[in-house]
Design a protein around this motif. Structure first.
Motif, PDB file in Angstrom:
ATOM      1  N   CYS A 150      93.672 -77.721 -17.200  1.00 37.50           N
ATOM      2  CA  CYS A 150      95.109 -77.857 -16.930  1.00 37.50           C
ATOM      3  C   CYS A 150      95.881 -77.570 -18.208  1.00 37.50           C
ATOM      4  O   CYS A 150      95.473 -77.999 -19.292  1.00 37.50           O
ATOM      5  N   ASN A 151      97.006 -76.880 -18.076  1.00 41.38           N
ATOM      6  CA  ASN A 151      97.831 -76.580 -19.251  1.00 41.38           C
ATOM      7  C   ASN A 151      99.256 -77.111 -19.104  1.00 41.38           C
ATOM      8  O   ASN A 151     100.153 -76.717 -19.846  1.00 41.38           O
ATOM      9  N   GLY A 152      99.464 -78.031 -18.141  1.00 40.41           N
ATOM     10  CA  GLY A 152     100.793 -78.611 -17.990  1.00 40.41           C
ATOM     11  C   GLY A 152     100.872 -79.461 -16.737  1.00 40.41           C
ATOM     12  O   GLY A 152      99.903 -79.579 -15.979  1.00 40.41           O
ATOM     13  N   LYS A 153     102.039 -80.046 -16.537  1.00 38.63           N
ATOM     14  CA  LYS A 153     102.240 -80.896 -15.364  1.00 38.63           C
ATOM     15  C   LYS A 153     103.707 -80.884 -14.962  1.00 38.63           C
ATOM     16  O   LYS A 153     104.599 -80.936 -15.824  1.00 38.63           O
ATOM     17  N   ASN A 154     103.926 -80.812 -13.650  1.00 39.86           N
ATOM     18  CA  ASN A 154     105.280 -80.902 -13.085  1.00 39.86           C
ATOM     19  C   ASN A 154     106.265 -79.948 -13.751  1.00 39.86           C
ATOM     20  O   ASN A 154     107.391 -80.318 -14.088  1.00 39.86           O
ATOM     21  N   GLY A 155     105.816 -78.715 -13.946  1.00 40.47           N
ATOM     22  CA  GLY A 155     106.695 -77.691 -14.502  1.00 40.47           C
ATOM     23  C   GLY A 155     106.756 -77.633 -16.011  1.00 40.47           C
ATOM     24  O   GLY A 155     107.366 -76.725 -16.571  1.00 40.47           O
ATOM     25  N   GLU A 156     106.123 -78.585 -16.687  1.00 41.30           N
ATOM     26  CA  GLU A 156     106.137 -78.612 -18.153  1.00 41.30           C
ATOM     27  C   GLU A 156     104.802 -78.114 -18.690  1.00 41.30           C
ATOM     28  O   GLU A 156     103.742 -78.562 -18.257  1.00 41.30           O
ATOM     29  N   ASP A 188      98.113 -76.073  -8.097  1.00 40.84           N
ATOM     30  CA  ASP A 188      98.586 -77.311  -8.693  1.00 40.84           C
ATOM     31  C   ASP A 188      97.871 -78.467  -7.992  1.00 40.84           C
ATOM     32  O   ASP A 188      97.753 -78.490  -6.765  1.00 40.84           O
ATOM     33  N   SER A 189      97.361 -79.389  -8.770  1.00 35.45           N
ATOM     34  CA  SER A 189      96.614 -80.522  -8.233  1.00 35.45           C
ATOM     35  C   SER A 189      97.218 -81.807  -8.783  1.00 35.45           C
ATOM     36  O   SER A 189      97.190 -82.037  -9.985  1.00 35.45           O
ATOM     37  N   ARG A 190      97.808 -82.597  -7.907  1.00 30.45           N
ATOM     38  CA  ARG A 190      98.481 -83.847  -8.299  1.00 30.45           C
ATOM     39  C   ARG A 190      99.578 -83.573  -9.337  1.00 30.45           C
ATOM     40  O   ARG A 190      99.828 -84.385 -10.204  1.00 30.45           O
ATOM     41  N   GLY A 191     100.188 -82.393  -9.246  1.00 25.86           N
ATOM     42  CA  GLY A 191     101.238 -82.031 -10.176  1.00 25.86           C
ATOM     43  C   GLY A 191     100.751 -81.298 -11.413  1.00 25.86           C
ATOM     44  O   GLY A 191     101.556 -80.726 -12.160  1.00 25.86           O
ATOM     45  N   PHE A 192      99.451 -81.324 -11.658  1.00 27.27           N
ATOM     46  CA  PHE A 192      98.892 -80.658 -12.832  1.00 27.27           C
ATOM     47  C   PHE A 192      98.735 -79.167 -12.563  1.00 27.27           C
ATOM     48  O   PHE A 192      98.336 -78.754 -11.473  1.00 27.27           O
ATOM     49  N   HIS A 193      99.028 -78.338 -13.571  1.00 25.70           N
ATOM     50  CA  HIS A 193      98.920 -76.889 -13.460  1.00 25.70           C
ATOM     51  C   HIS A 193      97.501 -76.452 -13.795  1.00 25.70           C
ATOM     52  O   HIS A 193      97.052 -76.630 -14.932  1.00 25.70           O
ATOM     53  N   THR A 194      96.794 -75.893 -12.852  1.00 28.11           N
ATOM     54  CA  THR A 194      95.419 -75.447 -13.064  1.00 28.11           C
ATOM     55  C   THR A 194      95.394 -73.968 -13.434  1.00 28.11           C
ATOM     56  O   THR A 194      96.047 -73.150 -12.807  1.00 28.11           O
ATOM     57  N   ILE A 195      94.620 -73.672 -14.469  1.00 26.66           N
ATOM     58  CA  ILE A 195      94.367 -72.282 -14.857  1.00 26.66           C
ATOM     59  C   ILE A 195      92.875 -72.126 -15.144  1.00 26.66           C
ATOM     60  O   ILE A 195      92.144 -73.122 -15.269  1.00 26.66           O
ATOM     61  N   ALA A 196      92.424 -70.895 -15.243  1.00 30.22           N
ATOM     62  CA  ALA A 196      91.059 -70.634 -15.681  1.00 30.22           C
ATOM     63  C   ALA A 196      91.081 -69.468 -16.671  1.00 30.22           C
ATOM     64  O   ALA A 196      91.852 -68.518 -16.514  1.00 30.22           O
ATOM     65  N   VAL A 197      90.234 -69.559 -17.690  1.00 34.47           N
ATOM     66  CA  VAL A 197      90.026 -68.471 -18.633  1.00 34.47           C
ATOM     67  C   VAL A 197      88.694 -67.827 -18.281  1.00 34.47           C
ATOM     68  O   VAL A 197      87.661 -68.507 -18.213  1.00 34.47           O
ATOM     69  N   LEU A 198      88.727 -66.526 -18.030  1.00 42.20           N
ATOM     70  CA  LEU A 198      87.544 -65.788 -17.581  1.00 42.20           C
ATOM     71  C   LEU A 198      87.121 -64.767 -18.632  1.00 42.20           C
ATOM     72  O   LEU A 198      87.969 -64.239 -19.362  1.00 42.20           O
ATOM     73  N   GLY A 199      85.837 -64.500 -18.672  1.00 41.86           N
ATOM     74  CA  GLY A 199      85.326 -63.460 -19.550  1.00 41.86           C
ATOM     75  C   GLY A 199      83.990 -62.957 -19.055  1.00 41.86           C
ATOM     76  O   GLY A 199      83.288 -63.650 -18.310  1.00 41.86           O
ATOM     77  N   GLU A 200      83.623 -61.738 -19.445  1.00 44.54           N
ATOM     78  CA  GLU A 200      82.357 -61.122 -19.025  1.00 44.54           C
ATOM     79  C   GLU A 200      81.580 -60.681 -20.259  1.00 44.54           C
ATOM     80  O   GLU A 200      82.133 -60.108 -21.186  1.00 44.54           O
ATOM     81  N   LYS A 201      80.277 -60.945 -20.259  1.00 43.04           N
ATOM     82  CA  LYS A 201      79.427 -60.535 -21.372  1.00 43.04           C
ATOM     83  C   LYS A 201      79.121 -59.036 -21.286  1.00 43.04           C
ATOM     84  O   LYS A 201      78.788 -58.557 -20.208  1.00 43.04           O
TER      85      LYS A 201
END
Length: 201
Positions: A150-156, A188-201
């Motif tokens: 998560c990198n934030g919550k409720n717009g922040e 968004d889960s319970r107001g938390f902002h979900t993101i993922a960082v992806l990469g390939e070898k």
């Protein structure tokens, strides 16, 4: 009290740790399902989860016929016991394994996995080239890593987390040779902002 709670989230212990582990299973179901979808599991996958907690993501992945093996790595003996109980049938069959260990020194061989992922464990990592190189090392060529947080919550936006992603995590991944490094936005889960960082070898 806050320090105690933070420690339980980082490395749950005892009966209280068991409670926190099951609480996290319930809280994190939306982003867990989303992360598993991102993995795009195909035939003969060998999957490593860093910070497997109580083993819910492992159990969900093991329902897919494309998966050959799922290994869960965690710092908490309490969580590993919960994960082993939740996945006891797969452990008996040899399609699941659980290990005590740290992302900075993964106790597994080179080129072992087609997929590596973590969900809400990166907050407790020491983000440096050594840590990221361990993930790179255990991935097979063309294998992928998916790091959900998560990198934030409720717009922040949380600037500390965002700075860690942009200033430490992504530069280290690129430096070590990961390709197609990108950020994708999740639910968004319970107001938390979900993101993922992806990469390939």
């Amino acid at each position: 009290m806050k320090e105690f709670i933070d420690l339980q989230y980082q490395s749950p212990k005892g009966l209280v740790g068991f409670y926190f582990g099951e609480k996290m299973v319930l809280q994190h179901q939306p982003e867990t399902i989303w992360t598993i979808d991102l993995l795009k599991l195909r035939k003969e996958e060998r999957v490593l989860e860093i910070g497997c907690g109580a083993g819910y993501a492992m159990k969900t992945i093991l329902t897919q016929p494309a998966v050959k093996l799922v290994v869960g790595l965690d710092l908490s003996k309490s969580m590993l016991r919960s994960a082993k109980l939740r996945n006891r049938s797969a452990v008996r069959k040899g399609t699941a394994n659980l290990l005590l260990g740290n992302v900075s020194n993964i106790p597994l061989g080179n080129d072992s996995f087609t997929k590596v992922f973590s969900i809400h464990s990166i907050y407790f990592w020491d983000i440096n080239p050594q840590t990221i190189s361990e993930i790179y090392r255990v991935l097979k060529p063309n294998g992928t890593v998916t790091i959900t947080l998560c990198n934030g919550k409720n717009g922040e936006t949380w600037t500390g987390v965002q700075n860690m992603i942009e200033g430490q995590l992504i530069p280290s991944m690129i430096q070590l040779g990961f390709n197609e490094v990108k950020i994708v936005k999740g639910p968004d889960s319970r107001g938390f902002h979900t993101i993922a960082v992806l990469g390939e070898k």
